[in-house]
Design an enzyme around this catalytic site. Structure first.
Site, PDB file in Angstrom:
ATOM      1  N   ASP A 342       0.854  -1.173   0.000  1.00 51.77           N
ATOM      2  CA  ASP A 342       0.000   0.000   0.000  1.00 51.77           C
ATOM      3  C   ASP A 342       0.899   1.234   0.000  1.00 51.77           C
ATOM      4  O   ASP A 342       2.025   1.188   0.507  1.00 51.77           O
ATOM      5  CB  ASP A 342      -0.883  -0.013   1.256  1.00 51.77           C
ATOM      6  CG  ASP A 342      -1.844   1.153   1.285  1.00 51.77           C
ATOM      7  OD1 ASP A 342      -2.491   1.419   0.265  1.00 51.77           O
ATOM      8  OD2 ASP A 342      -1.933   1.799   2.341  1.00 51.77           O
ATOM      9  N   ASP A 652      -2.094  -0.862   5.851  1.00 47.35           N
ATOM     10  CA  ASP A 652      -2.492  -0.391   7.178  1.00 47.35           C
ATOM     11  C   ASP A 652      -3.986  -0.103   7.284  1.00 47.35           C
ATOM     12  O   ASP A 652      -4.474   0.180   8.364  1.00 47.35           O
ATOM     13  CB  ASP A 652      -1.719   0.871   7.562  1.00 47.35           C
ATOM     14  CG  ASP A 652      -1.903   2.015   6.567  1.00 47.35           C
ATOM     15  OD1 ASP A 652      -2.641   1.816   5.578  1.00 47.35           O
ATOM     16  OD2 ASP A 652      -1.320   3.087   6.777  1.00 47.35           O
ATOM     17  N   ASP A 656      -7.111  -2.996   3.115  1.00 51.31           N
ATOM     18  CA  ASP A 656      -6.032  -3.946   2.859  1.00 51.31           C
ATOM     19  C   ASP A 656      -6.288  -5.324   3.463  1.00 51.31           C
ATOM     20  O   ASP A 656      -5.617  -6.294   3.115  1.00 51.31           O
ATOM     21  CB  ASP A 656      -4.709  -3.417   3.438  1.00 51.31           C
ATOM     22  CG  ASP A 656      -4.268  -2.125   2.778  1.00 51.31           C
ATOM     23  OD1 ASP A 656      -4.391  -2.032   1.551  1.00 51.31           O
ATOM     24  OD2 ASP A 656      -3.821  -1.215   3.500  1.00 51.31           O
TER      25      ASP A 656
END
Length: 915
Positions: A342, A652, A656
Site C-alpha cells: 500500500d 495499514d 487492505d
C-alpha cells in the site's frame, strides 16, 4: 414493498443492485421511503429494525476451540513424530515416549496460541461501527447508538464524527471525509451531492459517505442506504471470512519432505522384515528389527528444530520492531518474490508535504518531509528566505493565514487537527521562519468564506497596519483566473501572464503534486465582511505551492535493497494514477513502461476490463496500481500467486485486510494500522517502517538457511542408521545397535548438536542472491549427494568398526557401544561441516557460534556417561570400551570431516568455472 425486499439482508442487497451514487436524490428518497426534512417516525424505525436487524456486522461461524486445537496435529511431520512416540511406547521406553509426546504437544500449543488471535479481524471491523449518531427522527434531532440505525434514517454529520453507516449525501457545507483506511486516498475526500456516472470507482463516489470513515471538516446530511453487513465495511468483513489461510513455503516443503520420508521409512522397514523372514529368521525378531530401522530413520528432532528455529526468528524480529503473529511468517518473508505494498502510510509518510513552490517566477525546492518542521527552502541548492524573495514570503503567509487547521503533538508525534493539505502549508511556512500564532496575532482574521467543492477556493479577510487584506487559496483555475497582477521576486506587482502560471502548474502536476494557488487583494480598513463580490476579481497572484505525501527516505533504501535481492515491489493504492506514478518513480520502483515512457500504471477501472486469464500477465508487467478497490487488491494478489509467486502484502487500512489475509504473508502497520489490518496480518511492524521489511526478508532467508543446514545434518544420521540395520539383515548378522540406542542417538544429538545450528549467524551475501525458486525442494541434488556420501561413510565406518571390535574379542554390548559412539562422532564432525553448506569451516571463525562449542562439549560428556556410567548400561545396554576403540572412532569422524570439506572445495571450483 419492492424496496424493502431489496433492502432485506437475506437478499444481500444494495450496492450490487442499486448504484446509489448514480441516482437523482428524489429517486433515492422514494426507494428508501425516507423523509429528508423530518426523518423517519418511531413506528417506521421499529418496523425496519424488525426487518433489517441492528446496524452491526454478523459474527462469522468459526470452528470450535477444540477442533482448532486438534488441527494443529494435522501434519505429516507430526504423524511421523507420533509414530516414533508410539513405537517407543510399544518398546516400553516410557520416558522416551513421554519426551516425544511432549514435543508434539508443545508444538501444537504454540501453534494454537500464535494463531488464536486471527479471528479478531472481523470483531475489529464490527467495533468500527459501534459509534453514536445524530439523526433526525419524528421531526427533531436525536443522538442514538449507531447500532439502531436503519435504511432511510437521516443522519447529520459534523467535523470529528465517525460515519455510522453507508449514506447518500444530500445537504453539505464544505464536508470533507477521511477515507484513507477504506480507499487508500491520502487526502480527505471533498464531498458533493450531484449524481455521478454509474461506473464511478469507489474512491471517487463523492456523494456517498461510508461506515467506518471520519469527518475532518464541515457539516453534512445524508440518508442511510446500507447498514451492518451490507455496508462497504461489511463487504470487506465477508471477504476476510471467505479467504482461506494458505500454507507457507516452509510448511509446504516440510510436508512434502515428511511425506516422502514417511514412504521411504515404511518401505525400508517392510523390506527389512520381508528379507529377514525370507532368510528364515523368526518373524517377531524381524518385526523388532523393522521397528529399529524405523526408529533410527525417523528424525525425531526435526519438528523441534523447525519450531525452535522459527521461535528464534520471531525473537530476533521482535528486537527489530517486527511482531510475528504466526511463526512460519518469518521464513515466508525470506522466500518472498513479490511485495505488494500500500502507498499511503507504508511507502509514504502519510503526511502531506509541500515539496515545490513557484513564487516570483522562481521554482523553489522545499527540503524535508512530514509534519516536523525540519528543513528549508532552496533554489539551485542555495537557501532562500522571504527576505531574498518577498513573493515567497507572501505566498507562505497566505497559506498560513488562509487556514483552519493546526498541528498538535500527541504521544511524541505531530498530528493534524483538520485538513492534511492545510497542515502541509503550515509546515512549509515554518521552514521559512513563519509561525502561525505570530501571524494570527499580527494579521487577525475578520471573516472567512470556507472552502466548498462548488467554489474550489477559500478566502479570509485580515486586518493589518495598512488596512485590510483578503487572502485566497484554491485551485489554479479558480484563483489565477481572478488575478490581473502577480508579485515578482522583488515584491513588486507586475502584469500577470497566465500562460507562465499554467505552465508552472502543469509542470508540478506532472510530478504528481497537488497544486494550490495563492492570491491577495487589498481592501479598505472599514471592510468587515466578505461577499462573493469581494473575491470575484482584482487579485494579485502570490505563487503556487505543490504538495505530495512524500516517500519515506528509509523506504527508498529498502525498496532498492529488496530489488537488488531479486524481489519485485509493486504499489497498490487507492490514490490517483499521476500521484502514484510520481511516488513510485521517487521510490525507484522497477516495471514495464507505459505509452508515455513512464512506469506502467493500471487503474481500478482498467482492471475491471481485464479478463481473469489475461490479468496475471498485466500484473507481472505493471509496478503501479491506482484507484484500486478492496476486492481488486484481493484479485491482484491471487493473480500473482497463480504465476507461482510468493506474495507479501503490506498495508495499514481496512481496505487492505482481505488481501493481507490472502497473501502468503500479510504485513500490517503497528502505529497507523487499523485493528482490522492487524488482525488479518501475519506480521506487524511496530514502527510502521517499511525498511523493517528488508530486515525481515534477510532474517527469513537466514531461518530457511539454518533449517536447511539442520536437515542436511540430520539426514545422514537417519540414513546411516537405517542402512546399518538393512545391511545387518541382508548379511544375517546381529543388529549393530538396538532401537533404544538409536532413540538415544537421535534425541540427544538433535538436542545437543543439531539445534545448535539454529543459532548460526547470517552468512555473507544473504541479500545478494535472488529469492529461492518456490518449486525448488528443500534439499537440492548437490545436498542430496552430500547426504548420500556421509550416509555411506557412516555405514562403512560403523559396520567396519562393529565387525572389527567383534574380531578383537569385544562383547556384543561393547561392539554396539562403539557403533553408537562412532555415529555420534561422525555427527559431531559433520556438524562443523554444516555450519556453512558452501564455505570452508575454517573461514567461519571458531567462536562465531559459541552454542556449537557448548553443544559439542555437552555431547562428549553425555557419551562418556553413556559409555561408562553403570545406570546407563542398565538403561541402554551399553558397556565400557577401550582407548584404542576411541582412537578408531575419532579417526572415522576426521575422515568424514575431510571428505565433506573436500567436496565443498570442489563444488566451489566448479561453480567458479561455470560462472
Amino acid at each position: 414493498m419492492t424496496e424493502r425486499r431489496r433492502q432485506d439482508p437475506r437478499d444481500k442487497p444494495t450496492e450490487e443492485q442499486v448504484a446509489w451514487h448514480h441516482l437523482e436524490m428524489e429517486e433515492v428518497r422514494q426507494r428508501l421511503d425516507a423523509n429528508l426534512r423530518d426523518g423517519l417516525s418511531s413506528e417506521q424505525v421499529r418496523q425496519r429494525q424488525e426487518r433489517y436487524g441492528l446496524n452491526r456486522l454478523t459474527r462469522q461461524k468459526r470452528r470450535s476451540e477444540l477442533v482448532r486445537f486438534l488441527l494443529q496435529f494435522h501434519s505429516p511431520l507430526l504423524y511421523i513424530l507420533l509414530a516414533a512416540a508410539l513405537v517407543t511406547a510399544l518398546l516400553q521406553e516410557w520416558v522416551d515416549a513421554f519426551v516425544v509426546f511432549a514435543v508434539v504437544l508443545v508444538n501444537a500449543i504454540v501453534g494454537y496460541v500464535q494463531e488464536a488471535k486471527a479471528e479478531k479481524a472481523v470483531e475489529a471491523l464490527a467495533s468500527m461501527v459501534r459509534t453514536e449518531a445524530t439523526v433526525r427522527r419524528d421531526g427533531r434531532k436525536q443522538r442514538i447508538p449507531s447500532a439502531e440505525l436503519v435504511p432511510g434514517d437521516v443522519v447529520l454529520l459534523q467535523s470529528g464524527d465517525g460515519v455510522p453507516a453507508d449514506m447518500r449525501l444530500f445537504d453539505l457545507r464544505s464536508l470533507q471525509i477521511e477515507e484513507a483506511s477504506l480507499t487508500g486516498e491520502s487526502v480527505p475526500a471533498q464531498k458533493a451531492v450531484e449524481p455521478l456516472p454509474v461506473d464511478t470507482g469507489l474512491g471517487d463516489r463523492r456523494n456517498l459517505a461510508f461506515a467506518g470513515t471520519f469527518v475532518t471538516y464541515g457539516q453534512g446530511e445524508g440518508v442511510v442506504w446500507a447498514t451492518g453487513d451490507h455496508t462497504e465495511v461489511g463487504h470487506i468483513a465477508t471477504m476476510i471470512s471467505e479467504v482461506v489461510d494458505l500454507s507457507t513455503p516452509l510448511t509446504r516443503k516440510i510436508a512434502e519432505f515428511s511425506r516422502l520420508l514417511l514412504y521411504v521409512i515404511l518401505g525400508l522397514a517392510a523390506l527389512t522384515f520381508l528379507v529377514g523372514v525370507l532368510r528364515g529368521e523368526h518373524a517377531a525378531e524381524m518385526f523388532m528389527a523393522a521397528v529399529a530401522l524405523a526408529v533410527g530413520a525417523i528424525p525425531e528432532g526435526l519438528p523441534a528444530a523447525v519450531t525452535i528455529t522459527l521461535a528464534i526468528g520471531v525473537s530476533r524480529m521482535a528486537r527489530r520492531r517486527a511482531i510475528i503473529r504466526k511463526m512460519p511468517a518469518v521464513e515466508t518473508l525470506g522466500s518472498t518474490t513479490v511485495i505488494c505494498s500500500d502507498k499511503t502510510g507504508t511507502l509514504t509518510e502519510n503526511q502531506m508535504t509541500v515539496s515545490r513552490i513557484w513564487a516570483g517566477g522562481q521554482v523553489l525546492e522545499v527540503i524535508g518531509g512530514g509534519y516536523e518542521p525540519h528543513g528549508d527552502i532552496r533554489r539551485d541548492s542555495r537557501k532562500v528566505t522571504p527576505t531574498d524573495n518577498p513573493a515567497l514570503g507572501e505566498c507562505l503567509r497566505a497559506g498560513l493565514l488562509c487556514n483552519d487547521s493546526q498541528l498538535v503533538r500527541k504521544e511524541g508525534r505531530l498530528q493534524v487537527e483538520g485538513d492534511p493539505t492545510e497542515a502541509a502549508l503550515i509546515v512549509a511556512a515554518q521552514k521559512a521562519g513563519l509561525e502561525a500564532k505570530e501571524a494570527a496575532s499580527r494579521w487577525p482574521r475578520a471573516d472567512v468564506i470556507p472552502f466548498e467543492s462548488e467554489r474550489m477556493f477559500m478566502a479570509t479577510l485580515h486586518r493589518d497596519e495598512q488596512g485590510g487584506v483578503i487572502y485566497k487559496k484554491g485551485s489554479v483555475e479558480r484563483v489565477a483566473d481572478r488575478c490581473d497582477k502577480i508579485l515578482d521576486a522583488a515584491g513588486r506587482e507586475v502584469v500577470l501572464e497566465p500562460a507562465s502560471v499554467h505552465a508552472a502548474a502543469e509542470e508540478m502536476a506532472a510530478q504528481g503534486l497537488r497544486v494550490l494557488a495563492f492570491a491577495r487583494r487589498r481592501v479598505p480598513a472599514d471592510h468587515v465582511r466578505l461577499s462573493e463580490k469581494d473575491v470575484a476579481g482584482g487579485f494579485t497572484l502570490l505563487g503556487l505551492q505543490g504538495m505530495i505525501d512524500p516517500p519515506r527516505a528509509e523506504a527508498i533504501r529498502a525498496v532498492g535493497d529488496c530489488q537488488k535481492a531479486g524481489i519485485e515491489v509493486k504499489m497498490i493504492t487507492g490514490d490517483h494514477k499521476g500521484t502514484a506514478v510520481a511516488v513510485a518513480e521517487q521510490l525507484g520502483l522497477r516495471g514495464g513502461q507505459g505509452s508515455t515512457g513512464r512506469l506502467l500504471a493500471v487503474t481500478g477501472r482498467e482492471l475491471e476490463q481485464i479478463p481473469d486469464d489475461k490479468l496475471p500477465e498485466t500484473v507481472e508487467r505493471a509496478a503501479v496500481f491506482a484507484r484500486v478497490a478492496p476486492e481488486q487488491k484481493l484479485r491482484l494478489v491471487r493473480a500473482l500467486q497463480s504465476r507461482g509467486h510468493i506474495v507479501a502484502m503490506t498495508g495499514d487500512g481496512v481496505n487492505d485486510a482481505p488481501a493481507l489475509k490472502q497473501a502468503d504473508i500479510g504485513v500490517a502497520m503497528g502505529i497507523t494500522g487499523t485493528d482490522v489490518s492487524k488482525g488479518a496480518a501475519d506480521m506487524i511492524l511496530a514502527d510502521d517502517n517499511f525498511a523493517s521489511i528488508e530486515a525481515a526478508v534477510e532474517e527469513g532467508r537466514n531461518v530457511f538457511d539454518n533449517l536447511t543446514k539442520f536437515i542436511a545434518w540430520t539426514m545422514p544420521t537417519n540414513g546411516g542408521e537405517g542402512l546399518l540395520i538393512l545391511l545387518a539383515i541382508l548379511l544375517g548378522v546381529a543388529l549393530p545397535a538396538l532401537p533404544v540406542q538409536f532413540l538415544w542417538i537421535n534425541m540427544t544429538t538433535a538436542l545437543l548438536l543439531g539445534l545448535m545450528l539454529v543459532f548460526e549467524p547470517k552468512e555473507q551475501g544473504t541479500m545478494a542472491r535472488p529469492p529461492r525458486d518456490p518449486a525448488q525442494p528443500i534439499l537440492t541434488p548437490a545436498l542430496l549427494l552430500r547426504i548420500l556420501i556421509v550416509s555411506l561413510l557412516m555405514l562403512a565406518g560403523g559396520f567396519a568398526l562393529f565387525v572389527w571390535e567383534g574380531t578383537q574379542g569385544a562383547s556384543l554390548a561393547e561392539s554396539r557401544t562403539a557403533v553408537v559412539n562412532v555415529i555420534v562422532m561422525v555427527e559431531t564432525f559433520y556438524l562443523l561441516n554444516c555450519r556453512s553448506l558452501t564455505r570452508p569451516f575454517f573461514s567461519l571463525g571458531l567462536f562465531t557460534n559459541l552454542w556449537v562449542i557448548a553443544g559439542v562439549v555437552a555431547m562428549i560428556v553425555a557419551q562418556l556417561l553413556f559409555t561408562y556410567a553403570p545406570f546407563m548400561h542398565r538403561l541402554f545396554h551399553s558397556a565400557p570400551i577401550s582407548g584404542a576403540a576411541w582412537l578408531r572412532i575419532i579417526g572415522i569422524g576426521l575422515v568424514v570431516f575431510t571428505v565433506v570439506e573436500l567436496k565443498k572445495w570442489l563444488d566451489a571450483r566448479r561453480s567458479m568455472t561455470l560462472s
